[in-house]
Write an enzyme that holds these catalytic residues in place. Sequence first.
Site, mmCIF file in Angstrom:
data_model
loop_
_atom_site.group_PDB
_atom_site.id
_atom_site.type_symbol
_atom_site.label_atom_id
_atom_site.label_comp_id
_atom_site.label_asym_id
_atom_site.label_seq_id
_atom_site.Cartn_x
_atom_site.Cartn_y
_atom_site.Cartn_z
ATOM 1 N N THR A 1 -0.060 5.530 -0.168
ATOM 2 C CA THR A 1 -0.872 7.021 -0.466
ATOM 3 C C THR A 1 0.392 7.264 -1.423
ATOM 4 O O THR A 1 0.666 8.004 -1.995
ATOM 5 C CB THR A 1 -0.077 7.970 0.673
ATOM 6 O OG1 THR A 1 -1.070 7.073 2.746
ATOM 7 C CG2 THR A 1 -1.178 8.467 0.743
ATOM 8 N N TYR B 1 -0.553 5.221 12.573
ATOM 9 C CA TYR B 1 -1.047 5.686 12.806
ATOM 10 C C TYR B 1 -2.685 5.054 14.059
ATOM 11 O O TYR B 1 -1.911 4.777 14.530
ATOM 12 C CB TYR B 1 -2.417 5.237 11.419
ATOM 13 C CG TYR B 1 -0.998 5.771 10.146
ATOM 14 C CD1 TYR B 1 -1.826 7.254 9.924
ATOM 15 C CD2 TYR B 1 -0.885 5.278 9.499
ATOM 16 C CE1 TYR B 1 -1.235 7.715 9.094
ATOM 17 C CE2 TYR B 1 -0.182 6.034 8.125
ATOM 18 C CZ TYR B 1 0.182 7.122 8.061
ATOM 19 O OH TYR B 1 0.822 8.095 7.114
ATOM 20 N N ARG C 1 -1.332 -5.556 8.299
ATOM 21 C CA ARG C 1 -0.089 -5.323 8.683
ATOM 22 C C ARG C 1 0.827 -4.238 9.834
ATOM 23 O O ARG C 1 -0.183 -3.709 10.526
ATOM 24 C CB ARG C 1 0.289 -3.527 7.836
ATOM 25 C CG ARG C 1 1.558 -3.320 6.864
ATOM 26 C CD ARG C 1 1.583 -2.141 5.905
ATOM 27 N NE ARG C 1 2.860 -2.581 4.919
ATOM 28 C CZ ARG C 1 3.147 -2.032 4.248
ATOM 29 N NH1 ARG C 1 2.855 -0.221 4.522
ATOM 30 N NH2 ARG C 1 4.225 -2.043 3.283
ATOM 31 N N PRO D 1 0.562 -1.472 0.374
ATOM 32 C CA PRO D 1 -0.387 -0.014 -0.089
ATOM 33 C C PRO D 1 1.193 1.669 0.267
ATOM 34 O O PRO D 1 2.112 1.610 1.198
ATOM 35 C CB PRO D 1 -0.441 -0.235 1.070
ATOM 36 C CG PRO D 1 -0.249 -0.632 2.319
ATOM 37 C CD PRO D 1 0.735 -2.158 1.200
ATOM 38 N N ARG E 1 8.486 0.924 -3.361
ATOM 39 C CA ARG E 1 8.352 1.744 -4.775
ATOM 40 C C ARG E 1 8.641 1.104 -6.133
ATOM 41 O O ARG E 1 8.707 1.415 -7.102
ATOM 42 C CB ARG E 1 9.728 2.716 -4.013
ATOM 43 C CG ARG E 1 9.497 3.715 -3.149
ATOM 44 C CD ARG E 1 10.491 4.557 -2.700
ATOM 45 N NE ARG E 1 10.955 3.431 -1.459
ATOM 46 C CZ ARG E 1 11.853 3.683 -0.818
ATOM 47 N NH1 ARG E 1 12.737 4.671 -0.652
ATOM 48 N NH2 ARG E 1 12.561 3.090 0.159
ATOM 49 N N HIS F 1 -4.849 -1.261 8.656
ATOM 50 C CA HIS F 1 -3.848 -0.768 8.661
ATOM 51 C C HIS F 1 -3.533 -0.517 10.498
ATOM 52 O O HIS F 1 -3.706 0.148 10.794
ATOM 53 C CB HIS F 1 -3.613 0.369 7.809
ATOM 54 C CG HIS F 1 -2.355 1.338 8.069
ATOM 55 N ND1 HIS F 1 -1.199 0.704 8.184
ATOM 56 C CD2 HIS F 1 -1.933 2.650 7.044
ATOM 57 C CE1 HIS F 1 -0.291 1.651 7.999
ATOM 58 N NE2 HIS F 1 -0.803 2.729 7.296
#
Length: 357
Positions: A25, A177, A224, A23, A313, A172
Amino acid sequence: MTTLFSDYGLGDLTLPNRMVMAPMTRVRAAAGGLATPSMAMYYAQRATAGLIVSEGVQPSLVGQSNPGTPGLHTDEQAASWRAVTDAVHINGGRIFAQIMHGGRVSHPDTTGHQPVGPSAIAAVGEVFTPTGPQPAPVPRALDTAEVPEHAHAYAEAARRAIDAGFDGVELHGANGYLISQFLSSNANLRTDRYGGTIAGRIRFAVEAVSATVDAIGAVRTGIRLSPGGGFWGVEETDALALNTALLTELSRLGLAYIHLEATTDEEVLMGLRRAWPGTLIVNPVLPMGPKQTGREEADHWLGLGADLISFGRGFLANPDLVERLRVGLPIAPVDESTYYQGGDAGYLTYPAYQYTV
């Protein structure tokens, strides 16, 4: 012999390879948190991954972290995702939605609400807002009676995700978070049943996962984690004991997978591999760190017992990353300036490898 290109059974799915698109953003959603045609093309371009995990999707308005991110808390948002999941499936792929509640990593200018968290302690650093970066505000500490509502928000978003055509969801629980904040030894200073001891600090994560399993089934649910913390000022001073206790509780649920980031040393991660009896996804290098995951890191962790390897990436800049690694083609570099700028540049403009004759 198991390789990165061996197939793998994940619940009801057969993955054609062991490569997971992590994942990431990308802040390309439309107003109202709607998925767009460009998002459908972006994920479809990467459908050769064994599994795609979407960017973080907020389960409620107060759970939104960054501007320009998509949601799964309205019927309109869920309907907008259908074009994305259809495009991935038509192109032969499989996709889970990552459900992400930002907790204290948010701002009133983004959501119109004061952020919430386990304790009234601000995140470290500046958060993105519609007018640019601003210092992270002090969140409102959730009352004990409110906490279950936020745990169940993950489950409600998961129901919408399945209705929208996703194959499953990933909660998540990493990177500072909301779930990570509850797990933390410095962001969670509560003295009620959601804090204090390790059993208290893992309670929110277990309740959120359990509610999601009840909503959509265990084989469609993963989580995760970033053992040790390290993002937005979150710390886990007892990472091995904390995460071992969490995995022990979660192991009773029959989840699709646990997804671990390399945010601590290999010894701790190996301890967690031994503690987890099910499917393990490993992101072998520090997210947003100086190094990208490559074939060497992937093979190393497959040898250590990981079942699947996530790449961030690499997939961003190489929609054909599976083929590039399979045949040893060059890996294109990523343009960091386009990560969060919006638009299709640096989003849909990375080509597949161009062969010359």
